[in-house]
Design an enzyme around this catalytic site. Structure first.
Site, short mmCIF file in Angstrom:
data_model
loop_
_atom_site.label_atom_id
_atom_site.label_comp_id
_atom_site.label_asym_id
_atom_site.label_seq_id
_atom_site.Cartn_x
_atom_site.Cartn_y
_atom_site.Cartn_z
N SER A 52 23.49 9.40 -21.77
CA SER A 52 23.92 9.76 -20.41
C SER A 52 23.24 8.68 -19.42
O SER A 52 22.43 7.86 -19.69
CB SER A 52 23.27 11.02 -19.82
N THR A 62 11.94 9.25 -23.46
CA THR A 62 12.58 10.43 -24.11
C THR A 62 13.17 10.09 -25.53
O THR A 62 13.40 8.83 -25.71
CB THR A 62 13.92 11.01 -23.14
N LYS A 90 15.98 5.83 -18.35
CA LYS A 90 14.68 5.90 -19.32
C LYS A 90 14.64 4.57 -20.04
O LYS A 90 13.54 4.00 -20.28
CB LYS A 90 14.51 6.96 -20.22
N TYR A 119 21.30 9.10 -17.04
CA TYR A 119 19.95 9.44 -17.04
C TYR A 119 19.19 8.81 -18.11
O TYR A 119 18.03 8.31 -18.03
CB TYR A 119 19.58 11.25 -17.38
N HIS A 120 19.65 9.36 -19.44
CA HIS A 120 19.03 8.58 -20.41
C HIS A 120 18.90 7.29 -20.45
O HIS A 120 17.73 6.41 -21.03
CB HIS A 120 19.72 9.20 -21.77
P1 NAD Z 1 11.03 18.57 -13.51
O1 NAD Z 1 12.38 18.07 -12.82
O2 NAD Z 1 10.85 19.93 -13.46
O3 NAD Z 1 9.80 17.53 -12.58
C1 NAD Z 1 10.08 16.30 -12.06
C2 NAD Z 1 8.99 16.09 -10.84
O4 NAD Z 1 9.28 14.95 -10.41
C3 NAD Z 1 9.47 17.25 -9.83
O5 NAD Z 1 8.81 18.19 -9.23
C4 NAD Z 1 10.32 16.31 -8.86
O6 NAD Z 1 10.24 16.75 -7.38
C5 NAD Z 1 9.52 15.19 -8.94
N1 NAD Z 1 10.04 13.83 -8.63
C6 NAD Z 1 11.28 13.34 -9.26
N2 NAD Z 1 11.59 12.08 -8.49
C7 NAD Z 1 10.54 11.62 -7.79
C8 NAD Z 1 9.91 10.56 -6.93
N3 NAD Z 1 10.99 9.58 -6.70
N4 NAD Z 1 8.62 10.68 -6.33
C9 NAD Z 1 7.99 11.71 -6.53
N5 NAD Z 1 8.08 12.85 -7.35
C10 NAD Z 1 9.35 12.75 -7.90
O7 NAD Z 1 11.23 17.81 -14.85
P2 NAD Z 1 10.44 18.07 -16.26
O8 NAD Z 1 11.15 18.78 -16.98
O9 NAD Z 1 9.09 18.46 -16.00
O10 NAD Z 1 10.17 16.61 -16.80
C11 NAD Z 1 9.13 15.64 -16.49
C12 NAD Z 1 9.43 14.35 -17.19
O11 NAD Z 1 9.33 14.53 -18.61
C13 NAD Z 1 10.69 13.52 -16.90
O12 NAD Z 1 10.39 12.22 -16.59
C14 NAD Z 1 11.64 13.80 -18.00
O13 NAD Z 1 12.57 12.90 -18.01
C15 NAD Z 1 10.46 14.01 -19.25
N6 NAD Z 1 11.04 14.70 -20.28
C16 NAD Z 1 11.33 16.22 -20.04
C17 NAD Z 1 11.89 17.06 -21.03
C18 NAD Z 1 12.10 18.40 -20.86
O14 NAD Z 1 12.81 19.08 -21.89
N7 NAD Z 1 11.80 19.31 -19.59
C19 NAD Z 1 11.87 16.53 -22.35
C20 NAD Z 1 11.75 14.79 -22.47
C21 NAD Z 1 11.17 14.19 -21.27
N1 USQ Z 2 23.38 22.08 -25.76
C1 USQ Z 2 24.21 22.89 -26.21
N2 USQ Z 2 24.37 24.05 -25.35
C2 USQ Z 2 23.67 24.48 -24.12
C3 USQ Z 2 22.92 23.27 -23.92
C4 USQ Z 2 22.89 22.25 -24.51
O1 USQ Z 2 24.98 23.02 -27.37
O2 USQ Z 2 23.79 25.47 -23.56
C5 USQ Z 2 23.49 20.74 -26.74
C6 USQ Z 2 23.67 19.34 -25.71
O3 USQ Z 2 25.07 19.23 -25.94
C7 USQ Z 2 22.77 18.48 -26.75
C8 USQ Z 2 21.55 19.46 -26.85
O4 USQ Z 2 21.93 20.63 -26.75
O5 USQ Z 2 23.44 18.11 -27.70
C9 USQ Z 2 20.49 19.04 -26.08
O6 USQ Z 2 20.58 19.35 -24.59
P1 USQ Z 2 19.78 19.93 -23.70
O7 USQ Z 2 20.27 19.95 -22.20
O8 USQ Z 2 18.76 20.46 -24.05
O9 USQ Z 2 18.88 18.46 -23.45
P2 USQ Z 2 18.89 17.10 -23.13
O10 USQ Z 2 20.39 16.85 -22.08
O11 USQ Z 2 18.96 15.82 -24.01
O12 USQ Z 2 17.94 16.53 -22.06
C10 USQ Z 2 16.75 17.19 -21.84
C11 USQ Z 2 15.91 17.29 -20.74
C12 USQ Z 2 15.53 15.49 -20.40
C13 USQ Z 2 14.77 15.07 -21.93
C14 USQ Z 2 15.62 15.36 -23.19
C15 USQ Z 2 14.93 15.01 -24.40
O13 USQ Z 2 16.63 17.72 -19.55
O14 USQ Z 2 14.81 15.21 -19.62
O15 USQ Z 2 14.93 13.84 -21.49
O16 USQ Z 2 15.90 16.77 -23.09
S1 USQ Z 2 16.00 14.15 -25.71
O17 USQ Z 2 17.12 15.18 -25.99
O18 USQ Z 2 15.22 14.18 -26.93
O19 USQ Z 2 16.69 12.93 -25.27
#
Ligand code: NAD
Ligand code: USQ
Length: 389
Positions: free
Chosen positions: A179, A144, A185, A181-182
């Site tokens: 966070s 990420t 990664k 979470y981050h």
């Molecule tokens: P999502 O929650 O929709 O999908 C994740 C999937 O992984 C789910 O189907 C879940 O059941 C599965 N999973 C979780 N833990 C598991 C485990 N231990 N074993 C097997 N399966 C498991 O999430 P997403 O939005 O599709 O994101 C996918 C990936 O992309 C994540 O790693 C996330 O960090 C990354 N990512 C997402 C975004 C975004 O904006 N959605 C942005 C940047 C990075």
């Molecule tokens: N934000 C608002 N209002 C909202 C929701 C979010 O102002 O209603 C702000 C947050 O405070 C933050 C920004 O928007 O500053 C992004 O928040 P987000 O919830 O859209 O994204 P984030 O929490 O960073 O996480 C999402 C995905 C995560 C991925 C990440 C990419 O859930 O899996 O890793 O985007 S990145 O942001 O580049 O790390």
């Protein structure tokens, strides 16, 4: 290529699995389906009604003739992961299978521990399976952009060349994630980097920005194939949330001053970026980092764009600055490099009026499914006590 998509039932994974299958690759999906359990536990739901994974895959086969093998397995169960990997024998794995919500990871101790164990142990198990059973397999791992945080210097793609006391080295770019979470990664990235160095694995870390949109050509072929679209305060991401808020007449929830700047990309570019990484694999021993986003916006920029698009469609869109539940900089420098995927051939879908119209129309179509109670942010970075039941 034989490609196993880990987390293939999720938002990015489902769209990617179908895209790769349509391009003629032999695709498998491995997923524990735990994301569907979190929805039930947190009483949240995708805006779009999503079908069960078996039904999705069966319909895909009926429509296209392409088969997708399914493995329901938890990556934290090493034996189950190894069995599936050995049976499928992939040339490459795409790893989306993690707990990906920053707010979820900040609910409290239990969720922070769960997020880090799930993500770090799952990835470590995967590294061992590749090392011991499939050493030539290319790992494409979703990282990420948030690993870097918001430093007051330009963000490079994975590495930074530093001169210190007259000596120079190229090192992993410093990380200041926002966070637990981050942080998971960041831990993954270090573990993968180490595995490449000591065992000679080949890996690509895709540092993806915030994804928006819902449709890809494959997921729109039939309602059974529709992708998930999260709008709640835990899993919903900012632009998708704003479009759904606009559709139901809820003020757009800008957290704090709204100067937070991030990298963003359309889900149609997510699937293409992954494909480009697969078609141009990392070399043995290489830990390659690609920044996967196409444009930078502040939260205020997005709110203004959604207000404008909504107003043109006759919606009454208000913007509200709500107290920021997160601890993050609200005004800051942000300039991140993203040239490597462009060099591999990415042709970005930039954020356009037509995309916003299409996302607003999806939101309007399904607006009866919106539960307004799920919209406000429910997790505070500052409070140790969970602020919701
Ligand atoms: P999502 O929650 O929709 O999908 C994740 C999937 O992984 C789910 O189907 C879940 O059941 C599965 N999973 C979780 N833990 C598991 C485990 N231990 N074993 C097997 N399966 C498991 O999430 P997403 O939005 O599709 O994101 C996918 C990936 O992309 C994540 O790693 C996330 O960090 C990354 N990512 C997402 C975004 C975004 O904006 N959605 C942005 C940047 C990075
Ligand atoms: N934000 C608002 N209002 C909202 C929701 C979010 O102002 O209603 C702000 C947050 O405070 C933050 C920004 O928007 O500053 C992004 O928040 P987000 O919830 O859209 O994204 P984030 O929490 O960073 O996480 C999402 C995905 C995560 C991925 C990440 C990419 O859930 O899996 O890793 O985007 S990145 O942001 O580049 O790390």
């Amino acid at each position: 290529m034989r490609i196993l998509v880990l987390g293939g039932d999720g938002y990015c994974g489902w769209a990617t699995a179908l895209h790769l299958s349509q391009r003629g690759h032999d695709v498998g999906i491995l997923d524990s389906l735990i994301r569907r359990d979190w929805d039930r536990q947190l009483k949240i739901a995708s805006l779009t009604p999503i079908c069960g994974i078996e039904r999705r895959i069966a319909r895909w086969h009926e429509l296209t003739g392409h088969s997708i093998d399914l493995y329901v397995a938890d990556m934290c169960n090493h034996e189950a992961l190894e069995t599936a990997m050995v049976r499928f024998a992939p040339d490459a794995v795409v790893h989306f299978g993690e707990q990906r919500s920053a707010p979820y990871s900040m609910i409290g101790r239990k969720e922070a521990v769960f997020t880090q164990v799930n993500n770090v142990v799952g990835t470590l198990n995967l590294l061992y399976v590749i090392h011991e059973k499939l050493p030539d397999c290319h790992l494409v791992k979703l990282g990420t952009m948030g690993e870097y945080g918001t430093p007051n210097i330009d963000i490079e793609e994975g590495y930074l060349t530093i001169t210190h006391k007259g000596r120079t080295d190229t090192l992993l770019y410093p990380k200041q994630p926002g966070s637990y979470y981050h942080l998971s990664k960041v831990h993954d990235s270090h573990n993968i980097h180490f595995a490449c160095r000591i065992w000679g694995l080949r890996a690509t870390d895709l540092n993806q920005g915030v994804v928006y949109g819902v449709h890809t050509p494959e997921t729109t072929m039939d309602r059974t194939l529709v992708n998930r679209l999260d709008y709640d305060g835990i899993f919903g991401t900012v632009l998708n949330r704003f479009c759904i808020q606009a559709a139901i007449g809820h003020p757009l929830t800008v957290y704090g001053r709204g100067g937070q700047c991030r990298g963003f990309l359309d889900i149609r570019d997510t699937v293409r970026c992954v494909e480009l990484a697969l078609l141009n694999p990392a070399k043995a021993g290489e830990f390659r980092v690609l920044n996967q986003f196409t444009e930078q916006f502040t939260v205020n920029d997005l709110a203004q764009k959604v207000r404008q698009a909504g107003t043109e469609m006759g919606l009454d869109v208000e913007i509200e600055n709500v107290p920021n539940p997160r601890v993050e900089k609200e005004e800051h420098y942000y300039h991140a490099a993203n040239t490597k995927l462009l060099e591999l051939g990415l042709k970005p879908h930039c954020l356009s009026q037509s995309l916003l119209d299409s996302l607003l129309n999806v939101a309007i179509d399904y607006k009866d499914r919106v539960d307004e109670n799920m919209i406000p942010p429910r997790v505070s970075w500052r409070s140790c006590a969970p602020v919701f039941q």
